[in-house]
Design a protein around this motif. Structure first.
Motif, mmCIF file in Angstrom:
data_model
loop_
_atom_site.group_PDB
_atom_site.id
_atom_site.type_symbol
_atom_site.label_atom_id
_atom_site.label_comp_id
_atom_site.label_asym_id
_atom_site.label_seq_id
_atom_site.Cartn_x
_atom_site.Cartn_y
_atom_site.Cartn_z
ATOM 1 N N ALA A 14 0.842 -1.192 0.000
ATOM 2 C CA ALA A 14 0.000 0.000 0.000
ATOM 3 C C ALA A 14 0.883 1.250 0.000
ATOM 4 C CB ALA A 14 -0.922 -0.001 1.216
ATOM 5 N N GLY A 15 0.481 2.209 -0.819
ATOM 6 C CA GLY A 15 1.259 3.426 -0.983
ATOM 7 C C GLY A 15 2.240 3.376 -2.133
ATOM 8 N N SER A 17 3.548 2.101 -6.175
ATOM 9 C CA SER A 17 3.143 2.450 -7.542
ATOM 10 C C SER A 17 3.386 1.288 -8.488
ATOM 11 C CB SER A 17 3.944 3.658 -8.040
ATOM 12 O OG SER A 17 3.724 4.800 -7.255
ATOM 13 N N ARG A 66 -4.947 9.733 -8.264
ATOM 14 C CA ARG A 66 -3.948 8.692 -7.981
ATOM 15 C C ARG A 66 -3.495 7.973 -9.240
ATOM 16 N NH1 ARG A 66 -5.257 4.352 -5.159
ATOM 17 N NH2 ARG A 66 -7.449 4.353 -5.762
ATOM 18 N N ASP A 83 -0.492 5.319 -8.713
ATOM 19 C CA ASP A 83 0.259 5.763 -7.544
ATOM 20 C C ASP A 83 -0.618 5.689 -6.301
ATOM 21 O OD1 ASP A 83 1.605 8.341 -9.652
ATOM 22 O OD2 ASP A 83 2.521 6.418 -9.150
ATOM 23 N N SER A 84 0.028 5.768 -5.151
ATOM 24 C CA SER A 84 -0.700 5.729 -3.869
ATOM 25 C C SER A 84 -1.689 4.572 -3.845
ATOM 26 C CB SER A 84 -1.431 7.058 -3.637
ATOM 27 O OG SER A 84 -0.536 8.143 -3.660
ATOM 28 N N LYS A 86 -3.878 1.366 -2.990
ATOM 29 C CA LYS A 86 -4.579 0.940 -1.789
ATOM 30 C C LYS A 86 -4.962 -0.529 -1.939
ATOM 31 C CE LYS A 86 -6.785 5.485 -1.468
ATOM 32 N NZ LYS A 86 -8.091 6.206 -1.397
#
Length: 124
Positions: A14-15, A17, A66, A83-84, A86
């Motif tokens: 998580a977080g 890319s 994102r 990106d980012s 989850k």
């Protein structure tokens, strides 16, 4: 013969890319291209659409800010920069092309008449 071949999936924390790629054999005949995703037990969700000349047309609310869709006409490739990430982004991601009419590019519910085989994205 229409072929869409995705790559770039994988596992990420998580977080993190990932960047998905999709080579489209009929790129120049496609009015627009995009990405869908489907998680186990869930409905298919349209993620993003881009015109073949580069204008992005649609992002799902869940990915706005994102994810970014882009294209390279010379390489006949559409990309999805994620990106980012989850855990809820975990899904099989499918590339799609619209070859019927440009109007379908502007109606998310009707977009896409050719599909790739999918690439798995897992976010933990």
């Amino acid at each position: 013969h229409v072929q869409l071949v995705e790559s770039g999936g994988g596992s990420v924390q998580a977080g993190g890319s990932l960047r998905l790629s999709c080579i489209v054999s009929t790129y120049t005949a496609s009015y627009c291209l995009g990405w869908f995703r489907q998680a186990p037990g869930k409905e298919r969700e349209l993620v993003a659409i881009i015109r073949s000349d580069g204008d992005s047309l649609y992002y799902a609310e869940s990915v706005k800010g994102r994810f970014r869709i882009s294209q390279d006409m010379a390489k006949k490739t559409v990309y999805l920069q994620m990106d980012s990430l989850k855990p809820e982004d975990t899904a099989t991601y499918y590339c799609a092309a619209e070859l019927r009419a440009v109007g379908f590019c502007y109606i998310p519910e009707k977009f896409g008449n050719y599909w790739g085989q999918g690439t798995q994205v897992t976010v933990s």
